[in-house]
Design an enzyme around this catalytic site. Structure first.
Site, short mmCIF file in Angstrom:
data_model
loop_
_atom_site.label_atom_id
_atom_site.label_comp_id
_atom_site.label_asym_id
_atom_site.label_seq_id
_atom_site.Cartn_x
_atom_site.Cartn_y
_atom_site.Cartn_z
N SER A 72 0.79 -1.23 0.00
CA SER A 72 0.00 0.00 0.00
C SER A 72 0.82 1.28 0.00
O SER A 72 0.25 2.37 -0.12
CB SER A 72 -0.96 0.02 1.19
OG SER A 72 -2.13 -0.71 0.90
N LYS A 93 0.22 3.74 -2.75
CA LYS A 93 -0.73 4.86 -2.68
C LYS A 93 -0.02 6.21 -2.64
O LYS A 93 -0.61 7.23 -3.01
CB LYS A 93 -1.64 4.69 -1.47
CG LYS A 93 -2.60 3.51 -1.58
CD LYS A 93 -3.49 3.40 -0.34
CE LYS A 93 -4.52 2.28 -0.48
NZ LYS A 93 -3.92 0.93 -0.41
N SER A 109 -5.70 4.10 4.16
CA SER A 109 -5.23 3.12 3.18
C SER A 109 -6.41 2.59 2.37
O SER A 109 -6.64 1.38 2.26
CB SER A 109 -4.48 1.96 3.86
OG SER A 109 -3.66 1.29 2.92
#
Length: 455
Positions: free
Chosen positions: A109, A112, A294
């Site tokens: 993640s 991102k 997230s």
């Protein structure tokens, strides 16, 4: 004579007051009792240092000391055999510490961060994602048009106190009903248009279990509540577009408009008259939410909007190509290869140094449009995906802003902090062959970040 008397009286009062201040102390509660004061003992004045010494430009940490602390911590068996690290001076971009810093590692993640940088740089901070209702081919037909806002809220989630405040499907239905009644229409057919996005709804590189387990919804341009089945569940519906359409039809009936036929997918005519619309929060707030929570669904939506802005298809492949275009313009594409916007793809590869440089770009005074990326990052021990992290490392609480990343066998952490001397630095610590042991790799990454902040 009166004037002279007043002046002399004032002089006497001032002198008497000065004598009391310098020689005596009035005892509280006994204003007429005077106690001679002894010379007070000297009391050292202790003040805290500035939060960002010299504006974040304190002295650079000693490389040898930093390297010693981090090299030892990187050897933690909990991180496995594939580990990379980079620590950069935010002001100059100098690499203060590197270990496998140029080698691509599965970012999970922390991808991102890449999506967020591309979104802010391409779309701008104030862009909003809209959901509309337009007239169809006949006077009594309307079409619900998805604009790629996954945060669009149904009435069941309207009471949730989330940031940023989402657009409301009920508001859209109410405005639509009002416009229809003003035109003398109380009975309609309702179709829906989710053609803004193209290609598959799940990435070929994703594991099949992501949707069933609730990690992400099928990616469509029309959805409510990020495709969730209910307010308190992460379980996702199989067709978010049809679910959003059904909820809209139900709301229209509540507002006095009869729906004679529905559940048809139909592309809205070019230039169709708009009856109503609702807009999402601005992109800067969506980016903050995507990073703090997230949020996989929102990150995928942002990547597709970057694709549209950059002239690419609004698909997984188009989003990846568009993000690459934007990073190339920023001079930050080296070491970054992504296949989605959320980081769920195990094929993504980002070098630790490249990730740390993106964080530095977002923190730089030269890039004010990217600053929401920093404000969106979770804070150690306090917010988002770092709210439960750093365990006994209390000295690091509040000092670190960072994005986490977790997949099977992957743990990553990328963000910024100030050193004990007040120097602003960015970092990326990444491991993608993590042995089994829930939480051990996370704790090891936390210790690395804390070593930078407090060592």
């Amino acid at each position: 004579m009166a004037l002279v008397t007043l002046v002399l009286l004032q002089i006497f009062v001032v002198a008497a007051g000065a004598h009391l201040i310098t020689s005596d102390v009035l005892v509280e509660g006994e204003p007429e009792t005077i106690v001679a004061s002894a010379e007070p003992p000297p009391v050292p004045v202790i003040t805290a240092g500035p939060v960002l010494a010299a504006g974040g430009n304190g002295p650079l940490p000693a490389k040898g000391t930093l390297a010693g602390r981090l090299t030892e911590a990187l050897g933690d068996p909990a991180l496995g055999e594939s580990v990379g690290a980079a620590v950069l001076d935010a002001e100059t971009g100098a690499l203060l510490f590197g270990s496998g810093a140029a080698t691509g590692i599965t970012p999970a993640s922390t991808t991102k961060v890449v999506t967020a940088v591309a979104s802010m740089a391409s779309l701008g901070p104030d862009t909003r994602l809209n959901t509309r209702v337009v007239r169809g081919a006949s006077p009594n037909s309307i079409i619900l048009v998805g604009g790629g806002d996954p945060t669009l809220a149904s009435p069941r989630t309207a009471g949730n106190s989330v940031y940023p405040r989402p657009a409301s499907l009920a508001t859209l239905a109410s405005r639509t009903a009002r416009a229809l009644k003003a035109a003398g229409v109380t009975k309609v057919t309702v179709a829906y248009d989710d053609s803004l996005y193209t290609g598959p709804r799940t990435a070929a590189t994703w594991k099949p279990g992501y949707v069933p387990e609730g990690s992400v919804a099928p990616v469509t341009a029309l959805m409510i509540d990020e495709g969730r089945v209910s307010r308190d569940s992460d379980q996702r519906v199989s067709d978010p577009s049809r679910t959003a359409h059904a909820a809209f039809v139900s709301l229209l009936s509540k507002y006095g408009v009869t729906v004679s036929r529905s559940a048809r997918r139909s592309k809205a005519p070019a230039g169709a008259q708009e009856l109503a619309r609702v807009d999402s929060a601005p992109v800067y707030a969506l980016v903050e939410r995507a990073l703090t929570l997230s949020d996989n669904d929102l990150s995928e939506a942002l990547a597709r909007h970057v694709a549209l802005k950059e002239g690419e298809p609004a698909s997984f492949d188009g989003g990846a190509a568009a993000v690459g275009k934007v990073l190339t313009r920023l001079g930050a594409a080296k070491g970054v290869r992504v296949f989605d916007g959320s980081g769920l793809s195990p094929k993504n590869r980002i070098a630790p140094e490249a990730l740390a440089r993106l964080v530095a770009a977002a923190a730089s005074p030269a890039n004010p449009a990217l600053h929401p990326i920093m404000s969106g990052m979770p804070v150690a021990g306090f917010s988002g995906t770092l709210g439960h992290r750093f365990g006994k490392l209390h000295s690091a609480y509040g000092l670190i802003r960072a994005k986490t990343g977790t997949l099977d066998g992957v743990n990553t952490l990328a963000g910024m902090t100030t050193t004990r001397g007040g120097r602003l630095v960015t970092f990326a610590f990444m491991a993608d062959k993590v042995p089994p042991g829930w939480g051990k790799a996370e704790a090891a990454l936390d210790r690395l970040a804390a070593a930078v902040a407090t060592g």
